[in-house]
Design a protein around this motif. Structure first.
Motif, PDB file in Angstrom:
ATOM      1  N   UNK A 183     -15.715 -36.589 -61.446  1.00  0.00           N
ATOM      2  CA  UNK A 183     -14.286 -36.782 -61.643  1.00  0.00           C
ATOM      3  C   UNK A 183     -13.495 -35.674 -60.967  1.00  0.00           C
ATOM      4  N   UNK A 184     -14.063 -34.456 -60.948  1.00  0.00           N
ATOM      5  CA  UNK A 184     -13.363 -33.338 -60.335  1.00  0.00           C
ATOM      6  C   UNK A 184     -13.127 -33.576 -58.848  1.00  0.00           C
ATOM      7  N   UNK A 185     -13.964 -34.402 -58.244  1.00  0.00           N
ATOM      8  CA  UNK A 185     -13.849 -34.638 -56.806  1.00  0.00           C
ATOM      9  C   UNK A 185     -12.994 -35.853 -56.469  1.00  0.00           C
ATOM     10  N   UNK A 186     -12.488 -36.547 -57.482  1.00  0.00           N
ATOM     11  CA  UNK A 186     -11.671 -37.736 -57.234  1.00  0.00           C
ATOM     12  C   UNK A 186     -10.400 -37.658 -58.070  1.00  0.00           C
ATOM     13  N   UNK A 187      -9.246 -37.718 -57.445  1.00  0.00           N
ATOM     14  CA  UNK A 187      -7.995 -37.636 -58.210  1.00  0.00           C
ATOM     15  C   UNK A 187      -7.825 -38.835 -59.127  1.00  0.00           C
ATOM     16  N   UNK A 188      -7.213 -38.584 -60.281  1.00  0.00           N
ATOM     17  CA  UNK A 188      -6.941 -39.661 -61.219  1.00  0.00           C
ATOM     18  C   UNK A 188      -5.701 -40.427 -60.792  1.00  0.00           C
ATOM     19  N   UNK A 189      -5.558 -41.618 -61.353  1.00  0.00           N
ATOM     20  CA  UNK A 189      -4.316 -42.348 -61.213  1.00  0.00           C
ATOM     21  C   UNK A 189      -4.253 -43.357 -60.090  1.00  0.00           C
ATOM     22  N   UNK A 190      -3.197 -44.147 -60.139  1.00  0.00           N
ATOM     23  CA  UNK A 190      -2.900 -45.155 -59.126  1.00  0.00           C
ATOM     24  C   UNK A 190      -2.611 -44.469 -57.788  1.00  0.00           C
ATOM     25  N   UNK A 191      -3.154 -45.044 -56.711  1.00  0.00           N
ATOM     26  CA  UNK A 191      -2.967 -44.493 -55.366  1.00  0.00           C
ATOM     27  C   UNK A 191      -2.034 -45.415 -54.573  1.00  0.00           C
ATOM     28  N   UNK A 192      -0.814 -44.964 -54.235  1.00  0.00           N
ATOM     29  CA  UNK A 192       0.128 -45.839 -53.505  1.00  0.00           C
ATOM     30  C   UNK A 192      -0.308 -46.158 -52.084  1.00  0.00           C
ATOM     31  N   UNK A 193      -1.235 -45.363 -51.509  1.00  0.00           N
ATOM     32  CA  UNK A 193      -1.729 -45.607 -50.149  1.00  0.00           C
ATOM     33  C   UNK A 193      -3.082 -46.304 -50.162  1.00  0.00           C
ATOM     34  N   UNK A 194      -3.432 -46.904 -51.285  1.00  0.00           N
ATOM     35  CA  UNK A 194      -4.748 -47.514 -51.468  1.00  0.00           C
ATOM     36  C   UNK A 194      -5.025 -48.621 -50.454  1.00  0.00           C
ATOM     37  N   UNK A 195      -4.005 -49.403 -50.102  1.00  0.00           N
ATOM     38  CA  UNK A 195      -4.196 -50.522 -49.171  1.00  0.00           C
ATOM     39  C   UNK A 195      -4.226 -50.060 -47.710  1.00  0.00           C
ATOM     40  N   UNK A 196      -3.910 -48.803 -47.474  1.00  0.00           N
ATOM     41  CA  UNK A 196      -3.901 -48.260 -46.116  1.00  0.00           C
ATOM     42  C   UNK A 196      -2.659 -47.419 -45.886  1.00  0.00           C
ATOM     43  N   UNK A 197      -2.753 -46.462 -44.947  1.00  0.00           N
ATOM     44  CA  UNK A 197      -1.632 -45.544 -44.733  1.00  0.00           C
ATOM     45  C   UNK A 197      -0.380 -46.261 -44.219  1.00  0.00           C
ATOM     46  N   UNK A 198      -0.557 -47.425 -43.623  1.00  0.00           N
ATOM     47  CA  UNK A 198       0.599 -48.189 -43.125  1.00  0.00           C
ATOM     48  C   UNK A 198       1.127 -49.189 -44.144  1.00  0.00           C
ATOM     49  N   UNK A 199       0.534 -49.189 -45.347  1.00  0.00           N
ATOM     50  CA  UNK A 199       0.922 -50.175 -46.362  1.00  0.00           C
ATOM     51  C   UNK A 199       1.198 -49.478 -47.705  1.00  0.00           C
ATOM     52  N   UNK A 200       2.065 -48.516 -47.701  1.00  0.00           N
ATOM     53  CA  UNK A 200       2.358 -47.787 -48.935  1.00  0.00           C
ATOM     54  C   UNK A 200       3.031 -48.709 -49.954  1.00  0.00           C
ATOM     55  N   UNK A 201       2.479 -48.691 -51.184  1.00  0.00           N
ATOM     56  CA  UNK A 201       3.046 -49.475 -52.289  1.00  0.00           C
ATOM     57  C   UNK A 201       3.248 -48.511 -53.456  1.00  0.00           C
ATOM     58  N   UNK A 202       4.416 -47.886 -53.551  1.00  0.00           N
ATOM     59  CA  UNK A 202       4.652 -46.887 -54.601  1.00  0.00           C
ATOM     60  C   UNK A 202       4.802 -47.515 -55.973  1.00  0.00           C
ATOM     61  N   UNK A 203       4.739 -46.687 -57.006  1.00  0.00           N
ATOM     62  CA  UNK A 203       5.002 -47.169 -58.360  1.00  0.00           C
ATOM     63  C   UNK A 203       6.444 -47.669 -58.458  1.00  0.00           C
ATOM     64  N   UNK A 204       6.687 -48.675 -59.278  1.00  0.00           N
ATOM     65  CA  UNK A 204       8.080 -49.107 -59.479  1.00  0.00           C
ATOM     66  C   UNK A 204       8.878 -47.989 -60.150  1.00  0.00           C
ATOM     67  N   UNK A 205      10.150 -47.924 -59.844  1.00  0.00           N
ATOM     68  CA  UNK A 205      10.999 -46.878 -60.423  1.00  0.00           C
ATOM     69  C   UNK A 205      11.763 -47.415 -61.625  1.00  0.00           C
ATOM     70  N   UNK A 206      12.117 -46.496 -62.537  1.00  0.00           N
ATOM     71  CA  UNK A 206      12.850 -46.824 -63.741  1.00  0.00           C
ATOM     72  C   UNK A 206      14.302 -46.364 -63.598  1.00  0.00           C
TER      73      UNK A 206
END
Length: 578
Positions: free
Chosen positions: A311-334
């Protein structure tokens, strides 16, 4: 060998297929052994002993079959810890038998295919002293219920289950009176060409023993093959060496591929492999579970490369660049007002990160504004569901999390917002699986919605991610309305739930689709729930209006964006517009 199942699932065809599957896997390992060049010298596969250790060689080459009479007495003593397991359904009807044995004063070891689930364990009974005396008369039997709430660990690959046992105050004997067999992490407790003995409950009958005329033919990885007489019901029996040391857990017969209903060997799971599994899982367990493992194996050596170091070698949480660096999908804002109603950690952060997913909580409702998960269909790890052990997230107050009191004595399920299997990929899949059982990730859903409509949509998304080997990001949450039903004078139950699914299509373009499901008709009367429920594909902008969330530019990639209809009823995958 009998699969533990609930009464409503009973099918003897399923039972037979399960037994056949396990036996066929054992046969494949046995035939692999036969295909290798025969080695007349003692095998040293797996570094079972070193050339400087003469004791194993003396054990093998010493052909003297004379044993002191105390050998039989020791065997009789260790047999006390062995029990028959009566596998029962929810009505108390016996559906099969297996064997098990105590490995601590309160923990039994048996096969996964004997006790394969929390529910099966809850229904089943451990029967000690089920045997005949010297006059062939039945001895007094002492029955104990299993206690998976205290301890329950199972693994299908190694085919083992460890489960706690409850004391029975009506019995004349306590569990401690039966003693227990010690598990060891050491290798080399049994070697090829040695002999083993098995104490068992064949066909669910009185306790029996196959004594020593059982030659070990092969030891490889976690498995051992031996020529030993066993019967159905012997699954979960302990396998001993000549010192009556526990060396393996019996689990399968090896069928003769040339002759139906004949057996050419048997197979067991080496005890050190089971202990190594516990060592790797140790850091992810609760404190009381760790203490029970220490009681079973006091000198257990914990794996250095266990889940914590990974776990120490992998960051926790949702990754907005998961689909690729050209396809950023950020968390929705409140909105600013919504932010004020978020449950924050001590450092003021309101995004709760878990393995491969994140959650934002609405503190006034005790439920999530939304969850966000990355699904990697290229790196799926299958993790079998065992006991559901839901827990509070200690980073925020319990006051901001709906707990167990919402779900008792009614038809409400703890609905996973992040589906349990979705984040189960990569080296930290086990941690991700466990993280989904936080109350922050649950929401009250009527059982029909949770188990039928909702699951069908989730299954379709996940199945396609795996089959087509692509990645998906999924956002999920409830629709909060002021007129949501108040339950038990305290808890408002959402009537609608939404999903936004983002992926890359074959043409390289993003696709963002949104879905809405309702349980409004089903929760109006929790004591007598009825009514139709439907799934709709809706524009992403509709979800934004319903929730107050801002999904940035996702509407640009929504096939429903330019359709005037407010929603399309989804009755199957063919109705979805990508």
């Amino acid at each position: 060998m009998l699969k533990g199942i609930n009464s409503e699932d009973i099918s003897y065809e399923i039972l037979e297929r399960e037994k056949e599957k396990i036996n066929q896997e054992a046969l494949e390992r046995f035939l692999e052994e036969k295909s290798e060049e025969e080695n007349k010298q003692v095998s040293t596969d797996g570094m079972l002993f070193t050339s400087k250790d003469s004791t194993p060689m003396e054990r093998i080459l010493g052909k003297n079959d004379l044993f002191p009479i105390s050998y039989l007495q020791i065997g009789l003593n260790v047999s006390k810890s062995i029990c028959r397991i009566s596998i029962r359904d929810s009505r108390g009807v016996v559906v099969g038998y297996g064997t098990g044995f105590l490995v601590s004063p309160c923990i039994i070891l048996t096969n996964n295919h004997v006790i394969n689930s929390y529910q099966t364990a809850s229904n089943s009974i451990a029967e000690f002293n089920y045997q005949d005396d010297e006059n062939f008369m039945p001895c007094p039997t002492y029955n104990y219920r299993l206690d998976p709430e205290t301890f329950f660990i199972t693994d299908e690959n190694l085919d083992f289950t460890l489960v706690a046992v409850k004391e029975n105050v009506t019995n004349q004997k306590h569990l401690k009176d039966f003693g227990y067999l010690k598990m060891s992490q050491k290798q080399g407790t049994i070697l090829p060409e040695e002999y083993v003995s098995i104490i068992q409950h064949p066909k669910g009958g009185p306790k029996s023993v196959t004594l020593r005329e059982n030659k070990v033919s092969r030891i490889k990885d976690a498995f051992i093959h031996y020529l030993t007489d066993t019967e159905p019901g012997s699954s979960g029996s302990p396998v001993f060496n000549d010192q009556w040391t526990l060396v393996a857990l019996h689990h399968a017969g090896v069928p003769n591929p040339e002759q139906k209903d004949e057996w050419i060997a048997n197979e067991g799971i080496l005890i050190f492999a089971i202990v190594n599994y516990l060592a790797k899982k140790y850091s992810s367990l609760k404190e009381n579970e760790q203490a029970l493992i220490k009681e079973m194996v006091p000198d257990i050596e914990l794996a250095e490369n266990n889940i914590t170091s990974d776990i120490e070698n992998e960051p926790l949480g949702y990754n907005p660049l998961f689909l690729g660096k050209d396809y950023e999908v950020p968390l929705p804002t409140l909105s600013k007002e919504m932010e004020k109603d978020t449950a924050k950690t001590e450092d003021g952060n309101y995004v709760l990160d878990y393995m491969h997913f994140s959650i934002v909580m609405k503190k006034s409702r005790g439920l999530a504004y939304f969850t966000a998960v990355n699904i990697d269909g290229t790196d799926e790890v299958k993790i079998k569901r065992t006991a559901d052990k839901w827990k509070f997230d200690p980073r925020i107050s319990k006051d901001y999390q709906y707990g167990e009191e919402v779900y008792t004595n009614n038809e409400l399920d703890r609905g996973h917002l992040v589906r349990r299997t979705d984040p189960n990929w990569g080296k930290n899949a086990m941690k991700a699986n466990e993280d989904t059982f936080h109350f922050t990730n649950s929401t009250p859903q009527h059982k029909n919605l949770n188990q039928k409509t909702w699951v069908e949509l989730e299954d379709y998304i996940f199945r396609n991610a795996v089959l087509n080997q692509f990645k998906v990001s999924v956002f999920t949450g409830p629709v909060f309305r002021e007129d949501d039903m108040v339950y038990r004078q305290k808890y408002q139950i959402p009537a609608e739930f939404w999903k936004v699914v983002v992926m890359i299509k074959e043409n390289g373009k993003l696709s963002a689709t949104a879905y809405l499901q309702t349980q409004k008709n089903m929760i109006e009367n929790l004591e007598f729930a009825y009514g139709e429920y439907k799934t709709y594909q809706v524009p992403v902008r509709n979800i934004e209006k319903l929730t107050g969330l801002d999904f940035r530019n996702l509407s640009k990639f929504d096939p429903m964006a330019n359709i005037e209809a407010t929603g399309i009823v989804i009755t199957g995958p063919e109705n979805i517009k990508f």
